[in-house]
Design an enzyme around this catalytic site. Structure first.
Site, PDB file in Angstrom:
ATOM      1  N   GLU A 265      57.553  63.754  26.023  1.00 35.78           N
ATOM      2  CA  GLU A 265      57.545  65.045  26.730  1.00 35.78           C
ATOM      3  C   GLU A 265      58.386  64.860  27.979  1.00 35.78           C
ATOM      4  O   GLU A 265      57.906  64.403  29.015  1.00 35.78           O
ATOM      5  CB  GLU A 265      56.112  65.464  27.077  1.00 35.78           C
ATOM      6  CG  GLU A 265      55.206  65.647  25.870  1.00 35.78           C
ATOM      7  CD  GLU A 265      55.576  66.840  25.013  1.00 35.78           C
ATOM      8  OE1 GLU A 265      56.471  67.614  25.411  1.00 35.78           O
ATOM      9  OE2 GLU A 265      54.977  67.001  23.928  1.00 35.78           O
ATOM     10  N   CYS A 299      57.261  70.683  34.176  1.00 37.72           N
ATOM     11  CA  CYS A 299      58.314  70.539  33.175  1.00 37.72           C
ATOM     12  C   CYS A 299      58.655  71.890  32.562  1.00 37.72           C
ATOM     13  O   CYS A 299      59.741  72.066  32.001  1.00 37.72           O
ATOM     14  CB  CYS A 299      57.898  69.540  32.096  1.00 37.72           C
ATOM     15  SG  CYS A 299      56.284  69.846  31.397  1.00 37.72           S
TER      16      CYS A 299
END
Length: 513
Positions: A265, A299
């Protein structure tokens, strides 16, 4: 809010050890000491002694022994342990969420929300513990049954980042636990205290259920020693890494050489497209939260806004008005929208990005300043920034982990906006605001957004745990949390049973003897 009382309630000492196998803590003091200060006020919180290579080996050995027991526990019973962890997290939601806010800098609302996310994934994992389903296939051979099933992998390591210092761990650890795996957590060295607090909360449940050491372990240590050992250990079949693209690329290369697995990720460069058919009453608040929430350190933060030229000036004016309403300050104040960046290094990174975008021809028309004066003594507070830019700028192509929003014009039809949208190396989260059904469906089609997450009339940030989370391209391709992401934590096995007295071969092959 008395931080001292919260630290005591969570079991945080003035000096803390950096390794734990569940209830037992290592005693290493010779590998360096992390002195943790709050970005909210610059004040020292506590220290953590970093774990050693010997601590790592001890954790791995104990974890492997725990796995041999844990994998045999029926999955619903493993789910019961996770349920109890969720209940205990409810008991500690206020203090743990407050420590998230104080140590990392996100608003108290987001800190509490992060702990709620941990609770939610526990609930989800409990339900999954009664499924973990395989499939039955039809065999071409008579009196044969063919099916697939899933088995636990072993030790699953989670390397988490500072911006979501506990939630991302829970996505991995709780699902891994119901799948029959044990978990080793290496948190960010910027936010180790909240990880230690979480480990101590989980330890309560393990003790109450007379469970052995090694099911949930923690190690705080140097990346150059403990981190590299973790990546290279053949006893860890799966590592989940949340972090920057360079960090993830290194991890993937090292782990793949030993044929291990990774869930990556990594970076996001998320965009929202605003078309002439957008409802700006929905779009502007979504853009605002997406770009300034967690001070631009998600993110999934909105970093690019792709606006049709016919409404560009209107959107720009609306955003300036919205940004003027953002309250910046002590994140423990419930009325504050945006706290500080995580440290002064992050502030420097933001300022360097603004210098670069101006060199490339960008125009800063709102914010970007480092805030000073009363309440901003830590030097980590900034004003969120709006910049007119072009998508091809090098700085726009990169992810700057800060509250900088690039406004980019597009002309023509929706396919032009999608082309701009996809023209970055990353592919995590994306969104479009439009009331035009054709535009929405085009954005969600195979020729639309190339991201792992694509939304219509909601922002890029704030994913629910029920959906699989992750992205494409340099975001890494991993999936965590909901849907069928649990499968990543297990090994798949295809089984065939012959209950006849014959031995027919597949594809009609004859092998008579």
């Amino acid at each position: 809010m008395e931080i001292g009382k919260i630290l005591k309630e969570l079991g945080i000492e003035e000096k803390n050890y950096g390794s734990s196998t569940g209830q037992t803590w290592g005693k290493t003091t010779s590998d360096g000491e992390l002195k943790i200060a709050s970005p909210t006020n610059g004040k020292h919180i506590a220290s953590v002694y970093q774990a050693s290579a010997k601590d790592f080996e001890n954790i791995i050995n104990i974890g492997y022994e725990a796995f041999k027991m844990w994998r045999k526990v029926p999955a619903p019973k493993r789910g019961e342990i996770v349920r109890q962890i969720g209940v205990r997290l409810r008991d500690y939601k206020n203090p743990l969420g407050t420590l998230v806010s104080y140590e990392m800098g996100k608003s108290i609302q987001e800190g509490w929300g992060e702990v709620q996310e941990m609770i939610d994934i526990c609930d989800f994992a409990v339900g999954m513990s009664r499924q973990l389903y395989g499939f039955t296939m039809q065999s071409e051979r008579p009196s044969h049954r063919m099916y697939d099933q899933y088995h636990p992998l072993g030790i699953v390591a989670t390397i988490s980042a500072f911006n979501f210092p506990v939630a991302v761990w829970s996505w991995n650890a709780m699902l891994a636990a119901v799948c029959g795996d044990v978990n080793l957590w290496k948190p960010s060295s910027k936010t180790p205290l909240v990880a230690i607090a979480t480990q101590k909360i989980v330890a309560q449940v393990l003790k109450e259920n007379n469970l052995p050491e090694g099911i949930f372990s923690l190690i705080v240590g140097k990346g150059s020693t403990v981190g590299e050992m973790l990546l290279n250990s053949k006893k860890i079949p799966l590592i989940s890494v949340t972090g920057s693209t360079p960090v993830g690329r290194h991890a993937a290369e090292v782990v793949s050489k030993r044929f291990g697995r990774t869930i990556l990720e990594l970076g996001g460069n998320n965009a929202i497209i605003i078309t002439p058919d957008a409802d700006l009453k929905l779009a502007i608040p979504a853009v605002l939260f997406g770009s300034v929430g967690t001070a631009g350190q998600r993110c999934t933060t909105t970093r690019r806004l792709i606006i049709h030229e016919s409404i560009f000036d209107k959107v720009k004016e609306s955003l300036v008005k919205a940004y003027n309403s953002v309250k910046i300050g002590d994140p423990l104040d419930e009325k504050i929208h945006m706290g500080p960046l995580v440290d002064k290094s992050a502030v420097d990174t933001m300022q360097n990005a603004l210098v670069q975008v101006k060199k490339e021809g960008g125009k800063i028309f709102y914010g970007g300043e480092v805030l000073t004066g009363a309440g901003y003594e830590s030097g980590c507070y900034v004003k969120p920034c709006l910049v007119e830019a072009e998508n091809h700028f090098k700085i726009v192509q990169d992810e700057t982990f800060a509250p900088i929003l690039y406004l980019i014009k597009y002309k023509g039809e929706i396919d032009e906006a999608i082309k701009v949208h996809n023209d970055v190396p990353q592919g995590l989260s994306s969104a479009i605001f439009t009331n035009n059904l054709r535009e929405a469906e085009e954005f969600l089609s195979c020729s639309g957004s190339d991201c792992g997450i694509a939304n219509v009339n909601i922002g890029t940030s704030g994913a629910e745990i029920g959906g699989a989370f992750g992205g494409e391209k340099e975001t890494g391709g991993g999936r965590e949390s909901g849907s069928d992401a649990w499968k990543a934590y297990m090994r798949r096995q295809t089984n065939t049973i012959n209950y006849s007295t014959e031995l027919p071969l597949a594809q009609g092959i004859k092998f008579d003897i």
